[in-house]
Enzyme design. Structure first.
Site, PDB file in Angstrom:
ATOM      1  N   LYS A  76       0.463 -13.187  -2.368  1.00 17.96           N
ATOM      2  CA  LYS A  76      -0.149 -12.423  -1.275  1.00 17.96           C
ATOM      3  C   LYS A  76      -0.508 -11.033  -1.787  1.00 17.96           C
ATOM      4  O   LYS A  76       0.275 -10.421  -2.530  1.00 17.96           O
ATOM      5  CB  LYS A  76       0.825 -12.348  -0.089  1.00 17.96           C
ATOM      6  N   SER A 151      -0.311 -12.974   9.276  1.00 16.72           N
ATOM      7  CA  SER A 151      -1.219 -12.253   8.406  1.00 16.72           C
ATOM      8  C   SER A 151      -1.416 -12.890   7.033  1.00 16.72           C
ATOM      9  O   SER A 151      -2.368 -12.560   6.335  1.00 16.72           O
ATOM     10  CB  SER A 151      -0.695 -10.821   8.195  1.00 16.72           C
ATOM     11  N   SER A 175       4.331 -13.862  10.183  1.00 20.90           N
ATOM     12  CA  SER A 175       3.203 -14.053   9.257  1.00 20.90           C
ATOM     13  C   SER A 175       3.375 -15.113   8.176  1.00 20.90           C
ATOM     14  O   SER A 175       2.414 -15.418   7.477  1.00 20.90           O
ATOM     15  CB  SER A 175       2.849 -12.732   8.584  1.00 20.90           C
TER      16      SER A 175
END
Ligand code: GLN
Length: 484
Positions: A76, A151, A175
């Protein structure tokens, strides 16, 4: 081949059926053909990635092998990785090249895993659809008209479309779990403090926690073995003995007590999602578990509490983006104050600005007691609900998200509807508890996740509970048609 488990990839590498360079190239080719449409990655650097794969091959040849050596993992874009563009999904950091590695990156480097690239995400991890990213939205591999969740939307799409062997994510309010539910894979948010936040760009520091996003519980356990562990550079990292998260995978579930919170099956839950979840619970009964009805009475307060505390922390964390130290700086300004305000006006997107405004407001003199302090008090009550619940059961189960993946654009203009995506996940962040989402079936062709919430440090048991279910079901190995 791309649908193999981490263990299978590791065996192929050990038996020299494939080299890490070849395996990495398979994924890079897939990324080159599918990513322009899906947009799961923000930064790719084939040369850097292949150099790591080459080094992994040398390690394998020398017999210096760990379970993830040579395996391509997506990171990420919230984790600083030395020499890599590290943006956190924001224009503010679009030009930022990290000068050092986050703890999580170092841990993967140490075992010789390969960094495939940095994945797309909501700006500063604020969002539930990946639509707040400065780098554009991400497509849900199950239906390109729908969002992947957020997210960690880029990591989610990358795992679901098999554009990586596994990925990392972070979970401040849901998330990892909400996108895992919307994209049909297994994701785990560990107990707060188990994975170091060093080098992980801060959103709401008392809630942020990194975790694995992978096909199966077994894969997540192998990822946890790499990610978890004490790190003195994070003051909230917990100094506990290193554990093997695979150790309990094969334990039978007879006698397991599963708590079903009535608040998680009330109004607001899509009926077809509820049905998939109840079918999964029925499967657990067959595996020997018993069901206990429980209550988490303060569930309804978790979203309002989170939207006081998380913005408060974010407003403080994001004050560092001032155009002086790093990142974007406005091209034209008259004086220092003008430079600050133009830089921040240009560098942050609408959702981030909304949170900074709310956070600054709830922390201001005269409002602090009414909002921030009150929210902290309710946070304690929410945590206490779980303490009471775990007196009656071993794990808690319910939906991970209230609906399946929604259409792109559907909720962008309605922040509250977007915030409600995390209704079943946010209280575990507030309590610091571990939670995971496990593929449990489909509704109208779209994946549905079963949430498993465990007591503090009970990750090994949760992984066991998920793994046993994955031994008798095959939801977690299904992949979107047309992408094979
Ligand atoms: N959707 C939540 C938010 O927008 C949670 C995000 C997260 O877990 N990073 O804040």
């Amino acid at each position: 081949m791309i649908n193999s488990s981490l263990k299978q990839f590791s065996q192929m590498l050990a038996k020299k059926e494939i080299s890490s360079v070849e395996l990495t190239q398979v994924f890079l080719n897939r990324i080159d053909s599918l990513n322009p449409n899906i947009n799961a990655y923000i930064a790719l650097d084939h040369a850097k990635t292949l150099a790591q794969a080459k080094a992994a091959d040398a390690r394998i040849a020398a017999g210096n092998v760990a379970p993830l050596t040579g395996i391509p993992i997506a990171q990420k874009d919230i984790f600083c990785a030395k020499g890599w563009q590290t943006t956190c999904g924001s224009k503010m950091l679009a030009n930022f090249i990290a000068p050092y590695d986050a703890h999580v990156i170092t841990q993967f480097d140490n075992v010789g895993a390969v960094n495939l690239g940095k994945t797309n995400m909501d700006e500063f991890a604020m969002g539930s659809s990946n639509e707040t990213s400065y780098f554009g939205s991400v497509k849900n591999p199950w239906d390109f008209d729908r969002v992947p969740g957020g997210s960690s939307g880029g990591s989610a799409a990358a795992v679901a479309a098999r554009l990586c062997a596994a990925a990392t994510g972070t979970d401040t309010g849901g998330s990892i779990r909400q996108p895992a539910s919307l994209c049909g894979f297994t994701g785990l948010k560990p107990t707060y403090g188990v994975v170091s936040r060093y080098g992980m760009i801060a959103f709401a520091s008392s809630l942020d926690q990194a975790g694995p996003m992978a096909k199966s519980a077994e894969d997540c356990a192998l990822m946890m073995n790499v990610m978890a562990g004490f790190d003195e550079r994070d003051s909230t990292s917990l100094n506990r003995e290193k554990e093997d998260y695979t150790r309990d995978l094969n334990k039978p579930l007879a006698g397991l007590k599963i708590g079903l919170p009535k608040e998680y099956f009330a109004e607001g839950l899509d009926a077809s999602v509820g049905k998939v979840v109840m079918d999964a619970i029925a499967e657990y009964k067959k595996l020997g578990a018993t069901i206990v009805d429980i209550s988490l009475p303060n569930t309804g307060l978790s979203i309002p509490v989170y939207y006081v505390l998380a913005p408060a922390e974010a407003s403080s964390n994001l004050s560092r983006y001032d155009g002086v130290r790093y990142g974007h700086r406005a091209a034209e300004y008259t004086d220092l104050n003008d430079m600050y305000s133009k830089t921040r006006a240009e560098g942050f997107g609408a959702e981030v600005k909304r949170r900074i405004l709310i956070g600054t407001y709830v922390l201001s003199a005269g409002y602090y007691d009414a909002y921030y302090l009150k929210a902290q008090q309710i946070r304690r009550l929410i945590a206490q609900d779980f303490v009471e619940a775990f007196k009656q059961c071993d794990v808690i189960m319910g939906p991970a998200a209230p609906s399946t993946a929604f259409k792109a654009g559907e909720k962008v203009d309605d922040p509250v509807a977007m915030y409600l995506q995390d209704i079943y996940t946010i209280s575990t962040n507030l309590a610091g508890l571990p939670g995971m989402s496990v593929p449990a079936g489909f509704s109208n062709g779209l994946p549905v996740g079963l949430q498993i919430i465990g007591n503090y440090f009970d990750e090994a048991r949760m992984l066991n509970v998920a793994h046993q279910y994955q031994q008798v079901t095959d939801w977690h190995v299904q992949m979107p048609e047309g992408l094979a």
